[in-house]
Design an enzyme around this catalytic site. Structure first.
Site, PDB file in Angstrom:
ATOM      1  N   GLU A 334      47.609  33.746 -31.853  1.00 13.98           N
ATOM      2  CA  GLU A 334      48.405  34.564 -30.931  1.00 13.98           C
ATOM      3  C   GLU A 334      47.600  34.932 -29.689  1.00 13.98           C
ATOM      4  O   GLU A 334      48.133  34.935 -28.576  1.00 13.98           O
ATOM      5  CB  GLU A 334      48.923  35.814 -31.639  1.00 13.98           C
ATOM      6  CG  GLU A 334      49.775  35.539 -32.871  1.00 13.98           C
ATOM      7  CD  GLU A 334      50.932  34.581 -32.612  1.00 13.98           C
ATOM      8  OE1 GLU A 334      51.413  34.492 -31.464  1.00 13.98           O
ATOM      9  OE2 GLU A 334      51.364  33.894 -33.560  1.00 13.98           O
ATOM     10  N   HIS A 343      51.516  25.619 -27.965  1.00 14.44           N
ATOM     11  CA  HIS A 343      51.464  24.932 -29.251  1.00 14.44           C
ATOM     12  C   HIS A 343      51.059  23.477 -29.022  1.00 14.44           C
ATOM     13  O   HIS A 343      51.394  22.876 -27.994  1.00 14.44           O
ATOM     14  CB  HIS A 343      52.821  24.984 -29.945  1.00 14.44           C
ATOM     15  CG  HIS A 343      53.127  26.331 -30.536  1.00 14.44           C
ATOM     16  ND1 HIS A 343      54.398  26.806 -30.693  1.00 14.44           N
ATOM     17  CD2 HIS A 343      52.306  27.308 -31.017  1.00 14.44           C
ATOM     18  CE1 HIS A 343      54.356  28.013 -31.238  1.00 14.44           C
ATOM     19  NE2 HIS A 343      53.092  28.337 -31.440  1.00 14.44           N
ATOM     20  N   VAL A 483      33.300  36.704  -2.523  1.00 13.53           N
ATOM     21  CA  VAL A 483      33.888  37.619  -1.539  1.00 13.53           C
ATOM     22  C   VAL A 483      35.031  36.899  -0.836  1.00 13.53           C
ATOM     23  O   VAL A 483      35.088  35.670  -0.793  1.00 13.53           O
ATOM     24  CB  VAL A 483      32.845  38.091  -0.502  1.00 13.53           C
ATOM     25  CG1 VAL A 483      31.747  38.896  -1.159  1.00 13.53           C
ATOM     26  CG2 VAL A 483      32.251  36.906   0.254  1.00 13.53           C
TER      27      VAL A 483
END
Length: 607
Positions: A334, A343, A483
Site C-alpha cells: 500500500e 500493480h 535554487v
C-alpha cells in the site's frame, strides 16, 4: 570497533512428523525445534550491552550449516519518535520512549546473495529469513524450557481461508503499457548516482478493533508494530528508500474516525483525519492505519502517487494474518501505491520470485519489488518530486552510535558503502568507512573517480526556465543546493512557481497525452456550479463554487484533438483522488494573475 558475538544454535529435531503445534503464527504442521546457545566473543572483562550492534548465529537448516549475520536496524526509529494513546476518558497521552537500545535487526545468510532476514531479538529470536530461495520463520516456544524455538516454512502454516486476498486499488495512476522497456530495466551506477536514498517518515495508527483483538495489551501491540516497521524498512532498502518510524498512535479508548468495512469510505475518512488532526501535532510524511475490521473483499487500499499530500499520503491495512511478514508485505504494497507504484503488469518480473505489487497476495509473501515497480517509483520521485521525502536526517540526528557498514553516512564517517562483501565503491574502505589513500571523495554528484569534479561541471540540470542548472564548485563532492528563480518571474508566457512553469497545456498533456490543449474560456464556467467536480476549493469538506473571476483556478478543462476524439471540454475527475485534475497552484489565470488557494490573484501579491 563493533563487537561481534558468535551464537551457536544447536538443532534438536523432536519427533513431530504427522503432528502439529499452535504458535503465534497459527497452526503449524511441520517444524523443527532449535535451542539457541549464546557464545560471546567479547574481550575478557568487557561489559556486554543488552542488545549488541552486530551478531552472528550459526545454525543448521535441513541438515546444512549456515551462518546468519545480523545488524541492528539503526534507521528504524527517528530521534523524535513518539507514542500516543488515550485514557478511558479520552485524554491524549503522548510519550517519547528511549529507543536507542532496541532489539530489531536486519541480516543475511553468509554465501547466499539473495538471502534476507528481519529478526526481533527482544525475547528470544522471532522473525523470518530467506535461505536458498525459501522463506523460514522462527519464534520462541512458550514452554518451560525458555530456550526452545520453532523453525518452519510459511507454506506449513495452515490457512483458515484460501480465497485470494486482493488490494483495493483498481486503476493505475498512469498508463505505462507503451513503456514495456521497463521489463528490461537495469539499475546502473550512473542511475543510482542521480537517484540517492529517499527517507519516508512513517506514522502507524492502530484502531480500537485492534486494541480489542489484543485484549487491550498495548505493549503487545507496540511490539507487533515495531516488528512490522522493521520488515517494511528492510523491504524498501532495495528501492533506495529508508522508512523510519517516527510515531505510533493507538486509539485505545475509541476510534477517531468511523472505521467501516467499506474501504473507500474508511480511507477517505482516515485521510481527512490525518490532514486536519495528526499533521497538526506530529511531523511525518506518510500514515498507515491498521484495522481489525474485515474490509469488504480487500485487505488494503491506498491513494496512488500521493506521497507528501496532506490527505492522500495514507493507506489502510487489514490485520489479516498473525504472521508479521504477511501484514508487513501488505503495508509495503500500500505504501508502494503512495509512491506511485502500480500493480504489476504481465511483463513485469521479480526473477524466480513472486512480486510485492501483485494485485493479490501471493501463495508465499514476497519481499521483492519488480523491475516495473522500481521504474514506477523512481519515475514518480523524479518527475513529481515529493519534497517531504528528500530530507536526509543529519548525522547528529541518528539516535544510536554510528555503525560502519549500514550505507548511511554518520558522524565520524567519510563514506559508508555497506559491508566489505557488498561494497562497490572504489573510493571507500568498507572496513573503516574512511576514504582510501589519494581519494578526495567517495560519493556525491560532484565526485568523479574519487576526485572533486571540476569547477563549472553541471551537476543538476535545469528543469524549466524558472530553475537554473547548478554547477560543481571544485571544492566539494556535493552539488550546491537546488535554487530557482523567485516565484512570479515570467516564463513561457506564464509565471514561475517553485522552480516550475505551470502552464495549462503541460497539465493537459500530463492528464491526457498528446494533441490535447487548454480549452476555451467557456468550459471553465462550469466551475461555478460547486458540484462534485466543478469547484475552486474545499472548506470544512464543502466544495466552494468558483467566483466568475476565479473559474480558471478550479477544475482544468482541455480540448482533445487526438484521433477519434472530439471533446472540447474534457476534464478529469476521480472519487479516489478528487484533487487530481485541478489547475495547479501558480498557474496563470489572467494577465498579471496566478492561481493561489482557488483564487485568481495578482502575481505581485501572491508570493
Amino acid at each position: 570497533m563493533i563487537q561481534v558475538l558468535l551464537v551457536t544454535i544447536c538443532l534438536a529435531a523432536f519427533p513431530y512428523q504427522g503432528s502439529s503445534i499452535i504458535l503465534e503464527s497459527g497452526n503449524v504442521n511441520d517444524y523443527e525445534i532449535v535451542y539457541p546457545r549464546k557464545v560471546t566473543a567479547l574481550p575478557k572483562g568487557a561489559v556486554q550491552p543488552k542488545y549488541e550492534d552486530a551478531m552472528q548465529y550459526e545454525l543448521k537448516v535441513n541438515g546444512e550449516p549456515v551462518v546468519l549475520h545480523l545488524e541492528k536496524n539503526k534507521q528504524l526509529f527517528s530521534k523524535d519518535y513518539s507514542e500516543t494513546h488515550y485514557s478511558p476518558d479520552g485524554r491524549e497521552i503522548t510519550t517519547y520512549p528511549l529507543v536507542e537500545d532496541h532489539c530489531y535487526y536486519h541480516g543475511r545468510i553468509e554465501n547466499d546473495a539473495d538471502s534476507t532476514a528481519s529478526i526481533s531479538a527482544c525475547n528470544g529470536l522471532k522473525g523470518h529469513f530467506k535461505l536458498q530461495g525459501e522463506m523460514y520463520l522462527i519464534e520462541p516456544l512458550k514452554l518451560s524450557d525458555s530456550e526452545a524455538h520453532a523453525v518452519y516454512k510459511y507454506e506449513n502454516v495452515e490457512k483458515e481461508d484460501e480465497a485470494p486476498k486482493m488490494c483495493g486499488v483498481t486503476q493505475n495512476w498512469k498508463s505505462y503499457e507503451p513503456i514495456k522497456k521497463a521489463s528490461q530495466l537495469v539499475v546502473t551506477a550512473e542511475h543510482q548516482k542521480y537517484n540517492p536514498f529517499r527517507f519516508v517518515e512513517l506514522v502507524l495508527v492502530v484502531d480500537k478493533a485492534m486494541v480489542t483483538k489484543n485484549n487491550g495489551d498495548l505493549d503487545k501491540i507496540k511490539t507487533r508494530m515495531y516488528e512490522l516497521a522493521n520488515t517494511v524498512n528492510d523491504i524498501y532498502r532495495y528501492m533506495y528508500i529508508h522508512v523510519a518510524l517516527v510515531g505510533l498512535e493507538i486509539w485505545s479508548n475509541e476510534d477517531k474516525i468511523t472505521v467501516k468495512p467499506e474501504a473507500d469510505y474508511t480511507l477517505n475518512a482516515f485521510g481527512e483525519w490525518r490532514k486536519t488532526d495528526l499533521l497538526t501535532r506530529k511531523k511525518h510524511d506518510n500514515a498507515q492505519l491498521l484495522t481489525a475490521i474485515d474490509l469488504d473483499r480487500v485487505i488494503g487500499l491506498a491513494y496512488v502517487g500521493s506521497m507528501c499530500h496532506p490527505k492522500r499520503s495514507t493507506g489502510i491495512i487489514q490485520d489479516y494474518s498473525p504472521i508479521n511478514l504477511v501484514v508487513a508485505v501488505i503495508m509495503a504494497h500500500e505504501m508502494g501505491h503512495n509512491l506511485g507504484i502500480n500493480h504489476d503488469r504481465g511483463y513485469c518480473s521479480c526473477g524466480d520470485y513472486a512480486c510485492i505489487m501483485r494485485p493479490e497476495i501471493s501463495p508465499e509473501p514476497s519481499t521483492f519489488f519488480s523491475n516495473c515497480s522500481y521504474f514506477d517509483c523512481w519515475d514518480f520521485i523524479t518527475n513529481h518530486n515529493p519534497e517531504c521525502i528528500v530530507n536526509e536526517p543529519l548525522g547528529t540526528d541518528i539516535i544510536s552510535p554510528p555503525v560502519c557498514g549500514n550505507e548511511l553516512l554518520e558522524v565520524g564517517e567519510e563514506c559508508d558503502c555497506g559491508t566489505p562483501e557488498n561494497c562497490q565503491n572504489e573510493c571507500c574502505d568498507a572496513a573503516t568507512c574512511k576514504l582510501k589513500s589519494g581519494s578526495q571523495c567517495g560519493h556525491g554528484d560532484c565526485c568523479e573517480q574519487c576526485k572533486f569534479s571540476k569547477s563549472g561541471t553541471e551537476c543538476r540540470a535545469s528543469m524549466s526556465e524558472c530553475d537554473p542548472a547548478e554547477h560543481c564548485t571544485g571544492q566539494s563532492s556535493e552539488c550546491p543546493a537546488d535554487v530557482f528563480h523567485k516565484n512570479g518571474q515570467p516564463c513561457l508566457d506564464n509565471y514561475g512557481y517553485n522552480g516550475n512553469c505551470p502552464i495549462m497545456y503541460h497539465q493537459c498533456y500530463d492528464l491526457f497525452g498528446a494533441d490535447v490543449y487548454e480549452a476555451e474560456d467557456s468550459c471553465f464556467e462550469r466551475n461555478q456550479k460547486g458540484n462534485y467536480y466543478g469547484y475552486c476549493r474545499k472548506e470544512n469538506g464543502n466544495k466552494i463554487p468558483c467566483a466568475p473571476e476565479d473559474v480558471k483556478c478550479g477544475r482544468l478543462y482541455c480540448k482533445d484533438n487526438s484521433p477519434g476524439q472530439n471533446n472540447s471540454c474534457k476534464m478529469f475527475y476521480s472519487n479516489e483522488d478528487e484533487h487530481k485534475g485541478m489547475v495547479l497552484p501558480g498557474t496563470k489565470c489572467a494577465d498579471g494573475k496566478v492561481c493561489s488557494n482557488g483564487h485568481c490573484v495578482d502575481v505581485a501579491t501572491a508570493y
